[in-house]
Design a protein around this motif. Structure first.
Motif, PDB file in Angstrom:
ATOM      1  N   ASN A 257       0.490  39.518  65.551  1.00 40.61           N
ATOM      2  CA  ASN A 257      -0.518  38.462  65.389  1.00 40.61           C
ATOM      3  C   ASN A 257      -1.714  38.937  64.578  1.00 40.61           C
ATOM      4  O   ASN A 257      -2.252  38.189  63.763  1.00 40.61           O
ATOM      5  CB  ASN A 257      -0.957  37.925  66.750  1.00 40.61           C
TER       6      ASN A 257
ATOM      7  N   LYS B 207      -2.852  37.543  60.793  1.00 46.01           N
ATOM      8  CA  LYS B 207      -4.237  37.176  60.471  1.00 46.01           C
ATOM      9  C   LYS B 207      -4.714  37.885  59.201  1.00 46.01           C
ATOM     10  O   LYS B 207      -5.345  37.282  58.331  1.00 46.01           O
ATOM     11  CB  LYS B 207      -5.146  37.521  61.651  1.00 46.01           C
TER      12      LYS B 207
ATOM     13  N   SER C 297       7.594  37.180  63.788  1.00 47.93           N
ATOM     14  CA  SER C 297       6.969  36.740  65.035  1.00 47.93           C
ATOM     15  C   SER C 297       7.757  35.621  65.707  1.00 47.93           C
ATOM     16  O   SER C 297       7.512  35.309  66.863  1.00 47.93           O
ATOM     17  CB  SER C 297       5.544  36.263  64.778  1.00 47.93           C
TER      18      SER C 297
ATOM     19  N   ASN D   5       7.470  32.599  65.282  1.00 45.27           N
ATOM     20  CA  ASN D   5       6.580  31.482  65.581  1.00 45.27           C
ATOM     21  C   ASN D   5       6.717  30.463  64.457  1.00 45.27           C
ATOM     22  O   ASN D   5       5.923  30.422  63.528  1.00 45.27           O
ATOM     23  CB  ASN D   5       5.137  31.966  65.716  1.00 45.27           C
TER      24      ASN D   5
END
Length: 95
Positions: free
Chosen positions: A27, A31, A57, A59
């Protein structure tokens, strides 16, 4: 990896993102890769590393909710296939 802190350069965020990625802090890596993309949106390599981190990830909701537009994914795949074609050219042997 040591580098001088220069928060005004996209490459700083890219390299720090790689460090986070290696440490398993995906994460934080995402970023930083997003910061690199925001600073230099025309640099396809930054899109590529961001998209790879997103896939790592798992995601995929970010793509669904509009945070990453079609343009983002198009740029990723365009860069990926350009690299793939180049590698295939280098690996093709003529007998």
């Amino acid at each position: 990896m040591f580098q001088e802190k220069d928060e005004n350069r996209a490459s700083y965020y890219e390299k720090r993102g790689y460090c986070y990625q290696k440490k398993g802090e995906i994460n934080k890596a995402i970023k930083d890769f997003q910061s690199a993309v925001n600073m230099e949106p025309r640099t396809k390599h930054f899109w590529l590393v961001l998209c790879r981190a997103l896939m790592e990830s798992e995601n995929f909701d970010d793509a669904k909710d509009g945070r990453y537009s079609f343009r983002t994914m198009y740029q990723f795949f365009e860069a990926y296939f350009r690299i793939y074609r180049h590698l295939m050219t280098l690996l093709t042997f003529s007998y």
